[in-house]
Design a protein around this motif. Sequence first.
Motif, PDB file in Angstrom:
ATOM      1  N   ASP A 165     -16.473  45.007 111.454  1.00 34.13           N
ATOM      2  CA  ASP A 165     -15.826  44.642 109.573  1.00 34.13           C
ATOM      3  C   ASP A 165     -16.462  44.697 108.560  1.00 34.13           C
ATOM      4  N   PRO A 166     -16.416  44.990 107.526  1.00 33.06           N
ATOM      5  CA  PRO A 166     -17.462  44.262 106.585  1.00 33.06           C
ATOM      6  C   PRO A 166     -17.021  42.676 105.683  1.00 33.06           C
ATOM      7  N   SER A 167     -15.191  43.090 106.078  1.00 31.88           N
ATOM      8  CA  SER A 167     -15.342  41.513 105.323  1.00 31.88           C
ATOM      9  C   SER A 167     -15.710  40.741 106.253  1.00 31.88           C
ATOM     10  N   TRP A 168     -16.056  40.604 107.813  1.00 33.69           N
ATOM     11  CA  TRP A 168     -16.760  39.724 108.588  1.00 33.69           C
ATOM     12  C   TRP A 168     -18.093  39.448 108.990  1.00 33.69           C
ATOM     13  N   VAL A 169     -18.831  40.535 108.190  1.00 32.28           N
ATOM     14  CA  VAL A 169     -20.593  40.585 108.483  1.00 32.28           C
ATOM     15  C   VAL A 169     -21.094  40.002 108.222  1.00 32.28           C
ATOM     16  N   MET A 170     -20.303  39.261 106.685  1.00 33.47           N
ATOM     17  CA  MET A 170     -21.430  37.137 106.174  1.00 33.47           C
ATOM     18  C   MET A 170     -21.189  36.964 106.768  1.00 33.47           C
ATOM     19  N   PRO A 171     -19.972  36.632 107.325  1.00 35.35           N
ATOM     20  CA  PRO A 171     -19.699  35.559 107.809  1.00 35.35           C
ATOM     21  C   PRO A 171     -20.862  34.942 108.882  1.00 35.35           C
ATOM     22  N   GLY A 172     -20.461  36.221 110.017  1.00 33.87           N
ATOM     23  CA  GLY A 172     -21.129  36.131 111.007  1.00 33.87           C
ATOM     24  C   GLY A 172     -22.930  36.144 110.755  1.00 33.87           C
ATOM     25  N   ILE A 173     -22.998  36.382 109.499  1.00 35.83           N
ATOM     26  CA  ILE A 173     -24.463  36.661 109.409  1.00 35.83           C
ATOM     27  C   ILE A 173     -24.915  35.066 109.515  1.00 35.83           C
ATOM     28  N   VAL A 174     -24.056  33.586 108.643  1.00 33.52           N
ATOM     29  CA  VAL A 174     -23.908  32.991 108.401  1.00 33.52           C
ATOM     30  C   VAL A 174     -24.337  31.765 109.457  1.00 33.52           C
ATOM     31  N   PHE A 249     -30.028  47.120 111.805  1.00 34.14           N
ATOM     32  CA  PHE A 249     -30.640  47.588 111.591  1.00 34.14           C
ATOM     33  C   PHE A 249     -31.413  48.137 112.853  1.00 34.14           C
ATOM     34  N   GLY A 250     -31.470  47.140 113.417  1.00 32.22           N
ATOM     35  CA  GLY A 250     -32.781  47.932 114.640  1.00 32.22           C
ATOM     36  C   GLY A 250     -32.647  48.068 116.122  1.00 32.22           C
ATOM     37  N   ASN A 251     -30.918  48.087 116.278  1.00 31.79           N
ATOM     38  CA  ASN A 251     -30.096  47.482 117.251  1.00 31.79           C
ATOM     39  C   ASN A 251     -29.816  49.491 117.551  1.00 31.79           C
ATOM     40  N   ARG A 252     -29.502  49.806 118.615  1.00 31.17           N
ATOM     41  CA  ARG A 252     -28.748  50.526 118.611  1.00 31.17           C
ATOM     42  C   ARG A 252     -27.437  50.537 118.943  1.00 31.17           C
ATOM     43  N   GLN A 253     -26.739  49.481 120.019  1.00 26.82           N
ATOM     44  CA  GLN A 253     -25.399  49.177 119.986  1.00 26.82           C
ATOM     45  C   GLN A 253     -24.942  49.074 118.354  1.00 26.82           C
ATOM     46  N   THR A 254     -25.868  49.333 116.981  1.00 20.98           N
ATOM     47  CA  THR A 254     -24.633  48.551 115.674  1.00 20.98           C
ATOM     48  C   THR A 254     -25.236  49.822 114.640  1.00 20.98           C
ATOM     49  N   GLN A 255     -25.889  50.439 114.775  1.00 19.86           N
ATOM     50  CA  GLN A 255     -26.824  51.375 114.292  1.00 19.86           C
ATOM     51  C   GLN A 255     -25.173  52.679 114.068  1.00 19.86           C
ATOM     52  N   GLY A 256     -24.718  53.010 113.001  1.00 24.09           N
ATOM     53  CA  GLY A 256     -23.372  53.753 112.555  1.00 24.09           C
ATOM     54  C   GLY A 256     -21.872  53.316 112.657  1.00 24.09           C
ATOM     55  N   SER A 257     -22.105  52.127 113.697  1.00 24.16           N
ATOM     56  CA  SER A 257     -21.074  51.909 114.302  1.00 24.16           C
ATOM     57  C   SER A 257     -20.604  50.306 113.504  1.00 24.16           C
ATOM     58  N   PHE A 258     -21.795  50.504 112.557  1.00 26.25           N
ATOM     59  CA  PHE A 258     -21.065  49.073 110.593  1.00 26.25           C
ATOM     60  C   PHE A 258     -21.381  50.151 109.564  1.00 26.25           C
ATOM     61  N   ASN A 259     -20.612  49.108 108.785  1.00 32.15           N
ATOM     62  CA  ASN A 259     -20.807  49.677 106.609  1.00 32.15           C
ATOM     63  C   ASN A 259     -22.067  48.951 106.547  1.00 32.15           C
ATOM     64  N   SER A 260     -22.780  49.477 106.057  1.00 33.76           N
ATOM     65  CA  SER A 260     -24.018  48.804 106.301  1.00 33.76           C
ATOM     66  C   SER A 260     -24.565  48.517 104.681  1.00 33.76           C
ATOM     67  N   ASP A 261     -23.747  48.510 104.153  1.00 34.27           N
ATOM     68  CA  ASP A 261     -23.596  47.978 102.751  1.00 34.27           C
ATOM     69  C   ASP A 261     -23.329  46.384 102.507  1.00 34.27           C
TER      70      ASP A 261
END
Length: 316
Positions: A165-174, A249-261
Amino acid sequence: MAATVTTATTGRRRRTPLARREARWAYLFLAPWIVGFLVFQAGPMIASAWLSFTEYDVINTPRYTGLDNYRQLMSDPTVARSLGNTVYYTALHVPLSMALSLGLALLLHRVGRWQGFFRTVFYLPVMTPAVAVGILFLLLLNTQDGLINRALAVVGVQGPSWTTDPSWVMPGIVLMSLWSLGSTVIIYLAALQNVPRDLYEAAAIDGAGGWSRFRHVTLPMISGALFFTLIVNTIASLQMFTEVYTMYFGNRQTQGSFNSDAATFYVIHLFQEAFQFLHMGFASAMAWLLFVIILVITLVQVKLSNRFVYYEGDDS
């Protein structure tokens, strides 16, 4: 210490043979650092500055293009988006990590004889390789069977899609970045241990409560440590790369499964331009833009520090 001799006629200081010998030994011991600095830092920086004015794809000879790379920087939407993500992450991570680190340091300061044990426990995550941290949190933040969402389900909360979910990617990174705040905790703990007890006793006699003592005694006395970690954490946040790249970006599980932006940080985009698309000239211009941004932010922080940083012995 080596002595020096001043001639009576010219007043010029002349070094003795012992001083000259000590200087030669000093240069000899400094030589590894000097060579390393010239070869691995100054040299690449000069080369990068030159390449930023060229079109270079590693294979062909660099072709001078003037300011074209910098003009492209100003109009490239991906550069603006990645820089915005990086600044947004920095604005979230730095205050949050400093506040949590200070809270943990205050708790450790009251632990007593178990302080050494907990100090080690909090610092150990810092030793974890960044690639391992990215893989670890990819598992913890997994939407279906991640430990964090399972824990939320126990209390009746449906966990979000941290990695898709693009709205939760950044909170997850934090959240992931808080794994390595142990070094900041140790710095704050050392600063707290250097606050004179007399100041607390004098404030208590004057009727100051716990919050007043924290605000008027603790914070001013550890402001130097706060300022240091503010600068260091800001610089590190603006250069965030390894954990996010490994996770998204370096994991096959997430490549193509999220909004990379949503997860494209500035340094990640720089890496892609340089080593995936072989736009070395453009990537060099991006690197120098980041250098200027970090320099300006650091200078502003240093300038503003005169208002809130207290140094012992400062009468102003």
